[in-house]
Design an enzyme around this catalytic site. Structure first.
Site, PDB file in Angstrom:
ATOM      1  N   SER A  70       0.857  -1.191   0.000  1.00 61.72           N
ATOM      2  CA  SER A  70       0.000   0.000   0.000  1.00 61.72           C
ATOM      3  C   SER A  70       0.892   1.240   0.000  1.00 61.72           C
ATOM      4  O   SER A  70       2.091   1.159   0.301  1.00 61.72           O
ATOM      5  CB  SER A  70      -0.857  -0.010   1.278  1.00 61.72           C
ATOM      6  OG  SER A  70      -1.432   1.252   1.524  1.00 61.72           O
ATOM      7  N   TYR A  96      -3.616  -0.487  10.084  1.00 66.72           N
ATOM      8  CA  TYR A  96      -3.416  -0.704   8.642  1.00 66.72           C
ATOM      9  C   TYR A  96      -2.015  -0.229   8.237  1.00 66.72           C
ATOM     10  O   TYR A  96      -1.287  -0.941   7.539  1.00 66.72           O
ATOM     11  CB  TYR A  96      -4.498   0.051   7.861  1.00 66.72           C
ATOM     12  CG  TYR A  96      -4.502  -0.229   6.382  1.00 66.72           C
ATOM     13  CD1 TYR A  96      -5.130  -1.369   5.866  1.00 66.72           C
ATOM     14  CD2 TYR A  96      -3.907   0.647   5.476  1.00 66.72           C
ATOM     15  CE1 TYR A  96      -5.144  -1.621   4.502  1.00 66.72           C
ATOM     16  CE2 TYR A  96      -3.927   0.410   4.114  1.00 66.72           C
ATOM     17  CZ  TYR A  96      -4.548  -0.731   3.628  1.00 66.72           C
ATOM     18  OH  TYR A  96      -4.567  -0.975   2.271  1.00 66.72           O
TER      19      TYR A  96
HETATM   20  P1  NAP Z   1     -11.715  -5.355  -0.937  1.00 69.65           P
HETATM   21  O1  NAP Z   1     -12.568  -5.254  -2.157  1.00 69.65           O
HETATM   22  O2  NAP Z   1     -12.296  -5.054   0.387  1.00 69.65           O
HETATM   23  O3  NAP Z   1     -11.015  -6.787  -0.945  1.00 69.65           O
HETATM   24  C1  NAP Z   1     -10.456  -7.355   0.204  1.00 69.65           C
HETATM   25  C2  NAP Z   1     -10.459  -8.846   0.040  1.00 69.65           C
HETATM   26  O4  NAP Z   1      -9.886  -9.475   1.198  1.00 69.65           O
HETATM   27  C3  NAP Z   1     -11.867  -9.405  -0.093  1.00 69.65           C
HETATM   28  O5  NAP Z   1     -11.860 -10.462  -1.018  1.00 69.65           O
HETATM   29  C4  NAP Z   1     -12.141  -9.919   1.300  1.00 69.65           C
HETATM   30  O6  NAP Z   1     -13.133 -10.905   1.382  1.00 69.65           O
HETATM   31  C5  NAP Z   1     -10.782 -10.493   1.634  1.00 69.65           C
HETATM   32  N1  NAP Z   1     -10.657 -10.756   3.055  1.00 69.65           N
HETATM   33  C6  NAP Z   1     -10.713  -9.872   4.068  1.00 69.65           C
HETATM   34  N2  NAP Z   1     -10.598 -10.503   5.247  1.00 69.65           N
HETATM   35  C7  NAP Z   1     -10.461 -11.822   4.978  1.00 69.65           C
HETATM   36  C8  NAP Z   1     -10.310 -12.976   5.777  1.00 69.65           C
HETATM   37  N3  NAP Z   1     -10.274 -12.922   7.126  1.00 69.65           N
HETATM   38  N4  NAP Z   1     -10.215 -14.171   5.165  1.00 69.65           N
HETATM   39  C9  NAP Z   1     -10.263 -14.265   3.822  1.00 69.65           C
HETATM   40  N5  NAP Z   1     -10.399 -13.196   3.008  1.00 69.65           N
HETATM   41  C10 NAP Z   1     -10.503 -11.996   3.585  1.00 69.65           C
HETATM   42  O7  NAP Z   1     -10.528  -4.324  -1.083  1.00 69.65           O
HETATM   43  P2  NAP Z   1      -9.284  -4.233  -2.088  1.00 69.65           P
HETATM   44  O8  NAP Z   1      -8.993  -2.797  -2.188  1.00 69.65           O
HETATM   45  O9  NAP Z   1      -9.491  -5.006  -3.322  1.00 69.65           O
HETATM   46  O10 NAP Z   1      -8.158  -4.876  -1.181  1.00 69.65           O
HETATM   47  C11 NAP Z   1      -7.252  -5.862  -1.631  1.00 69.65           C
HETATM   48  C12 NAP Z   1      -5.881  -5.565  -1.065  1.00 69.65           C
HETATM   49  O11 NAP Z   1      -5.401  -4.353  -1.633  1.00 69.65           O
HETATM   50  C13 NAP Z   1      -5.870  -5.353   0.447  1.00 69.65           C
HETATM   51  O12 NAP Z   1      -4.722  -5.951   1.007  1.00 69.65           O
HETATM   52  C14 NAP Z   1      -5.783  -3.854   0.577  1.00 69.65           C
HETATM   53  O13 NAP Z   1      -5.200  -3.453   1.791  1.00 69.65           O
HETATM   54  C15 NAP Z   1      -4.920  -3.533  -0.607  1.00 69.65           C
HETATM   55  N6  NAP Z   1      -4.926  -2.137  -1.054  1.00 69.65           N
HETATM   56  C16 NAP Z   1      -6.082  -1.530  -1.451  1.00 69.65           C
HETATM   57  C17 NAP Z   1      -6.035  -0.208  -1.869  1.00 69.65           C
HETATM   58  C18 NAP Z   1      -7.250   0.518  -2.322  1.00 69.65           C
HETATM   59  O14 NAP Z   1      -7.176   1.730  -2.549  1.00 69.65           O
HETATM   60  N7  NAP Z   1      -8.379  -0.129  -2.503  1.00 69.65           N
HETATM   61  C19 NAP Z   1      -4.821   0.472  -1.875  1.00 69.65           C
HETATM   62  C20 NAP Z   1      -3.673  -0.176  -1.470  1.00 69.65           C
HETATM   63  C21 NAP Z   1      -3.732  -1.482  -1.063  1.00 69.65           C
HETATM   64  P3  NAP Z   1     -14.666 -10.441   1.670  1.00 69.65           P
HETATM   65  O15 NAP Z   1     -15.175  -9.849   0.395  1.00 69.65           O
HETATM   66  O16 NAP Z   1     -15.323 -11.715   2.021  1.00 69.65           O
HETATM   67  O17 NAP Z   1     -14.616  -9.448   2.785  1.00 69.65           O
END
Ligand code: NAP
Length: 250
Positions: free
Chosen positions: A142, A155
């Site tokens: 991130s 986070y």
């Molecule tokens: P997201 O749509 O909320 O996806 C998060 C994923 O993690 C979902 O599939 C969620 O499953 C899964 N997850 C969460 N807790 C879990 C658990 N205990 N066991 C199994 N699966 C779990 O958000 P995203 O933005 O795509 O996030 C993906 C990654 O990118 C994360 O590591 C996040 O920190 C990182 N990231 C995101 C951004 C951004 O701007 N969006 C920026 C930098 C980094 P559920 O759907 O079932 O909750």
């Protein structure tokens, strides 16, 4: 040259692949030829439909915040595919509160899901990859691996920890033929950022600082995941590759 990006014959385990960056990464890795093992706590039907090659797709239901669930995930992935070549540690959560009011639950939940699970899943995968002669681990880091942020203490701690862990594992496992790297996405339109996007002042302030002039879609991040998983990145170890519309350059 283009052959170096092909993942034909490889198997990729992608966590949190039902939505957002994980889903886009799974679709892109499949597009490059990989078989996909999609791991998470929710149904993977939408991702399976997008990949549209049922014989190259397997879903595993697991809560990754529970350490005892992690090694069995890799065992099932190996049993289904014959061998795991790529692990994408993408699953993650975020909890928002002022540091003065931050709770132990909000600390532990994020650390367990975003950092501890990535370590023990990587360990289970690397024990197998070592025997296999190599592999690729791509962590989703991130901007908070580089910056402090506000209201997201656990986070930022977890993503900064993930940066250090990426470098350490790269150093320990490079000689085993295992490349460990990370992609550091900027601001992406996913569930993770819903609260930010619903706050008009914060949303505009962030937008104003992005040189590219727009937030990322999950698909904007996936190409970097494919690159780091491919032979084109075979001499790349321990980097955090920002995919941020220029945010960190500013
Ligand atoms: P997201 O749509 O909320 O996806 C998060 C994923 O993690 C979902 O599939 C969620 O499953 C899964 N997850 C969460 N807790 C879990 C658990 N205990 N066991 C199994 N699966 C779990 O958000 P995203 O933005 O795509 O996030 C993906 C990654 O990118 C994360 O590591 C996040 O920190 C990182 N990231 C995101 C951004 C951004 O701007 N969006 C920026 C930098 C980094 P559920 O759907 O079932 O909750």
């Amino acid at each position: 040259m283009i052959d170096q990006f092909s993942l034909e014959g490889r198997t990729a385990v992608v966590t949190g692949a039902n939505t957002g960056i994980g889903q886009a990464s799974a679709v892109a890795l499949a597009g490059a030829g990989a078989k996909i093992v999609a791991v998470g706590r929710s149904a993977m039907d939408e991702t399976k439909e997008k990949i549209d090659a049922p014989e190259r797709f397997h879903a595993i239901r697991a809560d990754l915040s529970v350490t005892a669930n992690l090694a069995p995930v890799i065992e099932e992935a190996i049993a289904w595919s014959g061998g795991v070549d790529i692990l994408v540690n993408n699953a993650g959560i975020i909890r928002r509160n002022a540091a003065l009011d931050f709770t132990e639950d909000d600390w532990d939940a994020v650390m367990d899901t975003n950092l501890k699970s990535a370590f023990f899943l990587s360990q289970a995968a690397a024990r197998h990859m070592k025997e296999r002669g190599g592999g690729r681990i791509v962590n989703i880091a991130s901007l908070m691996s580089f910056q402090g942020g506000i209201r997201i203490a656990s986070y930022t701690a977890a993503k900064s920890g993930l940066a250090g862990m990426t470098r350490l594992l790269a150093c320990e496992w490079a000689s085993l033929g295992i490349n460990v790297n990370a992609v550091a996405p900027g601001y992406v339109v996913t569930n993770n950022t819903e609260a930010l996007r619903n706050d008009p002042v914060r949303y505009q302030a962030i937008l104003d600082r992005i040189p590219a002039g727009h937030w990322a879609e999950p698909e904007d991040i996936a190409g970097a995941v494919v690159y780091l998983a491919s032979d084109a990145a075979r001499y790349v170890h321990g980097i955090l590759l920002p995919v941020d519309g220029g945010w960190l350059a500013r």
